[in-house]
Design a protein around this motif. Sequence first.
Motif, PDB file in Angstrom:
ATOM      1  N   SER B  12      60.108  48.611  37.629  1.00 26.38           N
ATOM      2  CA  SER B  12      58.855  49.195  38.109  1.00 26.38           C
ATOM      3  C   SER B  12      57.698  48.224  37.883  1.00 26.38           C
ATOM      4  O   SER B  12      56.786  48.132  38.725  1.00 26.38           O
ATOM      5  N   ALA B  13      57.745  47.436  36.785  1.00 23.50           N
ATOM      6  CA  ALA B  13      56.698  46.426  36.564  1.00 23.50           C
ATOM      7  C   ALA B  13      56.746  45.381  37.669  1.00 23.50           C
ATOM      8  O   ALA B  13      55.704  44.971  38.204  1.00 23.50           O
ATOM      9  N   ALA B  14      57.985  44.979  38.041  1.00 24.40           N
ATOM     10  CA  ALA B  14      58.123  43.976  39.096  1.00 24.40           C
ATOM     11  C   ALA B  14      57.578  44.514  40.414  1.00 24.40           C
ATOM     12  O   ALA B  14      56.839  43.827  41.137  1.00 24.40           O
ATOM     13  N   LEU B  40      51.541  52.476  43.729  1.00 25.10           N
ATOM     14  CA  LEU B  40      51.668  53.914  43.450  1.00 25.10           C
ATOM     15  C   LEU B  40      53.128  54.292  43.258  1.00 25.10           C
ATOM     16  O   LEU B  40      53.470  55.080  42.370  1.00 25.10           O
ATOM     17  N   ALA B  41      54.020  53.723  44.087  1.00 26.46           N
ATOM     18  CA  ALA B  41      55.441  54.044  43.959  1.00 26.46           C
ATOM     19  C   ALA B  41      55.975  53.566  42.618  1.00 26.46           C
ATOM     20  O   ALA B  41      56.788  54.255  41.982  1.00 26.46           O
ATOM     21  N   ALA B  42      55.504  52.382  42.177  1.00 19.76           N
ATOM     22  CA  ALA B  42      55.942  51.883  40.870  1.00 19.76           C
ATOM     23  C   ALA B  42      55.511  52.847  39.771  1.00 19.76           C
ATOM     24  O   ALA B  42      56.281  53.155  38.849  1.00 19.76           O
ATOM     25  N   ALA B  43      54.280  53.357  39.877  1.00 17.20           N
ATOM     26  CA  ALA B  43      53.808  54.321  38.879  1.00 17.20           C
ATOM     27  C   ALA B  43      54.672  55.580  38.898  1.00 17.20           C
ATOM     28  O   ALA B  43      55.045  56.123  37.846  1.00 17.20           O
ATOM     29  N   ASN B  44      55.042  56.040  40.107  1.00 15.92           N
ATOM     30  CA  ASN B  44      55.901  57.218  40.219  1.00 15.92           C
ATOM     31  C   ASN B  44      57.240  56.985  39.545  1.00 15.92           C
ATOM     32  O   ASN B  44      57.764  57.868  38.860  1.00 15.92           O
ATOM     33  N   LEU B  45      57.782  55.788  39.764  1.00 11.21           N
ATOM     34  CA  LEU B  45      59.073  55.457  39.152  1.00 11.21           C
ATOM     35  C   LEU B  45      58.962  55.539  37.632  1.00 11.21           C
ATOM     36  O   LEU B  45      59.849  56.078  36.966  1.00 11.21           O
ATOM     37  N   ASN B  46      57.840  55.058  37.101  1.00 10.05           N
ATOM     38  CA  ASN B  46      57.630  55.154  35.666  1.00 10.05           C
ATOM     39  C   ASN B  46      57.562  56.601  35.201  1.00 10.05           C
ATOM     40  O   ASN B  46      58.156  56.964  34.196  1.00 10.05           O
ATOM     41  N   PHE B  47      56.829  57.430  35.947  1.00  4.85           N
ATOM     42  CA  PHE B  47      56.724  58.845  35.566  1.00  4.85           C
ATOM     43  C   PHE B  47      58.100  59.475  35.483  1.00  4.85           C
ATOM     44  O   PHE B  47      58.436  60.164  34.514  1.00  4.85           O
TER      45      PHE B  47
ATOM     46  N   ALA C   5      75.315  50.631  40.641  1.00  5.27           N
ATOM     47  CA  ALA C   5      74.366  51.198  41.603  1.00  5.27           C
ATOM     48  C   ALA C   5      72.954  50.755  41.268  1.00  5.27           C
ATOM     49  O   ALA C   5      72.177  50.370  42.151  1.00  5.27           O
ATOM     50  N   PHE C   6      72.638  50.765  39.960  1.00  2.60           N
ATOM     51  CA  PHE C   6      71.290  50.370  39.537  1.00  2.60           C
ATOM     52  C   PHE C   6      70.980  48.939  39.969  1.00  2.60           C
ATOM     53  O   PHE C   6      69.924  48.669  40.544  1.00  2.60           O
ATOM     54  N   ILE C   7      71.950  48.031  39.717  1.00  2.53           N
ATOM     55  CA  ILE C   7      71.692  46.620  40.048  1.00  2.53           C
ATOM     56  C   ILE C   7      71.505  46.461  41.556  1.00  2.53           C
ATOM     57  O   ILE C   7      70.563  45.804  42.018  1.00  2.53           O
ATOM     58  N   LEU C   8      72.396  47.134  42.319  1.00  2.94           N
ATOM     59  CA  LEU C   8      72.302  47.011  43.785  1.00  2.94           C
ATOM     60  C   LEU C   8      70.953  47.527  44.286  1.00  2.94           C
ATOM     61  O   LEU C   8      70.268  46.875  45.084  1.00  2.94           O
ATOM     62  N   ILE C   9      70.568  48.718  43.786  1.00  4.30           N
ATOM     63  CA  ILE C   9      69.311  49.303  44.262  1.00  4.30           C
ATOM     64  C   ILE C   9      68.128  48.437  43.852  1.00  4.30           C
ATOM     65  O   ILE C   9      67.192  48.223  44.619  1.00  4.30           O
ATOM     66  N   ALA C  10      68.206  47.880  42.601  1.00  4.39           N
ATOM     67  CA  ALA C  10      67.090  47.058  42.140  1.00  4.39           C
ATOM     68  C   ALA C  10      66.934  45.834  43.024  1.00  4.39           C
ATOM     69  O   ALA C  10      65.814  45.491  43.438  1.00  4.39           O
ATOM     70  N   ILE C  11      68.079  45.183  43.357  1.00  7.22           N
ATOM     71  CA  ILE C  11      67.996  43.992  44.210  1.00  7.22           C
ATOM     72  C   ILE C  11      67.417  44.362  45.569  1.00  7.22           C
ATOM     73  O   ILE C  11      66.502  43.708  46.088  1.00  7.22           O
ATOM     74  N   LEU C  12      67.936  45.461  46.155  1.00 11.07           N
ATOM     75  CA  LEU C  12      67.454  45.886  47.479  1.00 11.07           C
ATOM     76  C   LEU C  12      65.960  46.161  47.453  1.00 11.07           C
ATOM     77  O   LEU C  12      65.191  45.661  48.294  1.00 11.07           O
ATOM     78  N   THR C  13      65.531  46.956  46.454  1.00 13.45           N
ATOM     79  CA  THR C  13      64.122  47.359  46.400  1.00 13.45           C
ATOM     80  C   THR C  13      63.209  46.161  46.239  1.00 13.45           C
ATOM     81  O   THR C  13      62.228  46.000  46.976  1.00 13.45           O
ATOM     82  N   LEU C  14      63.545  45.288  45.271  1.00  9.12           N
ATOM     83  CA  LEU C  14      62.637  44.186  44.992  1.00  9.12           C
ATOM     84  C   LEU C  14      62.639  43.162  46.118  1.00  9.12           C
ATOM     85  O   LEU C  14      61.583  42.621  46.479  1.00  9.12           O
ATOM     86  N   ALA C  15      63.820  42.939  46.723  1.00  3.42           N
ATOM     87  CA  ALA C  15      63.860  42.002  47.843  1.00  3.42           C
ATOM     88  C   ALA C  15      63.029  42.530  49.009  1.00  3.42           C
ATOM     89  O   ALA C  15      62.242  41.782  49.623  1.00  3.42           O
TER      90      ALA C  15
END
Lengths: 396, 104, 160
Positions: B12-14, B40-47, C5-15
Amino acid sequence: MSGDVVDQIFIRAKQWLLSWLAGAPDWIIQVASSLLNIFALLGVFLTLFALISVLERKILGRMQNRYGPNRVGPFGLFQPIADGIKMLIKEDIVPARADKIVHFLAPILIAATAILALGVIPYGRNMTPFAIDGGILFFFAVGSTTELAVFMAGWGSNNKFSMLGAMRAIAQMVSYELPLIITTLPVVMVVGALSPDAIVAAQSSYSFGFVPHWFVTTPWGAAAFVLFFVSGLVESNRTPFDVPEGESEIVAGHMTEYSGFKYATFFMAEYIGMFAISGLTVTLFLGGWHAPIHVLQFIPSYIWFFAKLSALLFVYIWLRGTLPRTRIDHIMNFAWKFMLPMAFTCILAAAVWHYMGRGLAGWLCSLAVIGIVYIALSILLDTRKRFATRTYRFAE
Amino acid sequence: MTPALHLFLIVSAALFCIGLLAALSRRHAIFILIGIEMMLAAANLNFIAFWRFGPQPQQPIGVMVAIFSIAIAAAEAAVGLALVLAVYRHYRTTNVDQLNQLKG
Amino acid sequence: MNSVAFILIAILTLAAALAAASLPKLIHAALSFAVTFVGVAAFFFLLGAEFVGLVQIFVYIGAVAVLIVFTILLTGRDAGKDRGFNWGGVAIAIAVFGGLIWAILKTQPLSIAAPPIEALTVRRIGEALMTSYVWPLQCVGVLLTAALIGALILVMNEER
């Protein structure tokens, strides 16, 4: 009971298949179970798509005093196979100035969302492929992605007809999404759950053994059913609301620049979207997989579901054979000035029905609420008085 | 097994910083809006993450905050895009660097 | 499986988020923005907040993304490319990221593993919304109505 065996035959088959994996870790069984569901869903609905695409042409042919396809196979039933081969071996043309990635992704996205939406519908007793607590919300969340896919198709093609078609499609889909969602609200309110299984379960009983407690038998339910059906027609871009792909005006709308298999994917997505929205109509208002009469319950539940689905699909085809295309501004005015107020009235009428004890008094009062608003709206929106009597002039 | 809270916080920080990057370094007004929505979405993820890993996951507090914040973000996006449209009509540009009439 | 699943979603989201922040064409950025929000919704699913995930997809993909692409279309195709890029923003973003990571890694974790909870049903969310959160709900309703009217007034023709 012997009826139970036939009713649950698909569940038993799935359990039997999964019993082969008895020693495997949990997640393998989970994945295998999902894969079985997906393959069953795809198999059933792709067959239904093939069947409907030929039946639609045959029924339309009958309505227009011609035969329809009758060359390939018995009664022309193998026509979809021939069409499929033709589509597959056609050249795939991508315009030189098109946005290649967006152009490529649009048909994939539109087909994927249409198939996803099928997952939450209960097809029979214990036969919901993806039983989720917020199933109705899932359906609409996935369905709303279609707009973005249509936009991608229109913009990616870099063609004015594609763009115009996509704009029309998005405009009418956004406008009719409101009545579509608001007419599901009374059902959700009365049942008190967003899960399709709970909605079907709430419609399971009968009065006097022959009047089913389907929501379409209440006044608010009937009004919501009609509104939902019309909105569903618009969402699946069917006649009389097929302006996004009006052949005589803008070639084929957002599908103009697609050829071969990609065009077939669009075509399939449109039909699958139609099945999904009809399936949801059956679930919400027509009692899902329940039999219409108490004594007919020995017939397996999935047969009832698909019978109701086919009846709705026939109405879709019937309307296509009967009605001319509506003008886009008429479609918009109808959505915002009539459909939306009527949808809100359905919520009000459902509340009246619920708080008067769900009996005859509530039935009559909710009918009165809907009737008053309907008459008021039809007086307010009457445009006929603005025009003089039509005079006919003939060539001398 | 759900991954640990730290991982969610790092993601979420990223996401927040990418949103900040979009809002600060792009000059097109729509990019700035996209960046704000991402933050805002990052903040939601944190919540949601803090709700799930926090001491009282039985109370749906984090979920409620997230729902309200999504509703507010939608309102913000609608008004923001309307502003972009109005500005474009008036000045024929959406580049925020060129909107400098109030500069002394 | 959840870690995968977490790693895959994290890569997708951040990319997708990086693509949305850096692609020169606005439409591509808007579409990557939609993918980012699908990723965030997947995170919500992973954390057991299905309802919020569905609302997220519904609101962002169905409404906000469509609004953004419409605005891009209405503000002209020649404005489709964004030329200016401010490198100061990149420096600030990296500095903020470093600070956040430092703070996250320095704090004691609340609890290592998530405690098992009963599924958060829509019914419970609805009951909470209608009882303890009814005033915030009303306020959000007023806010949305105000936003609707405000947006309409902003985009109405100035000549009229």
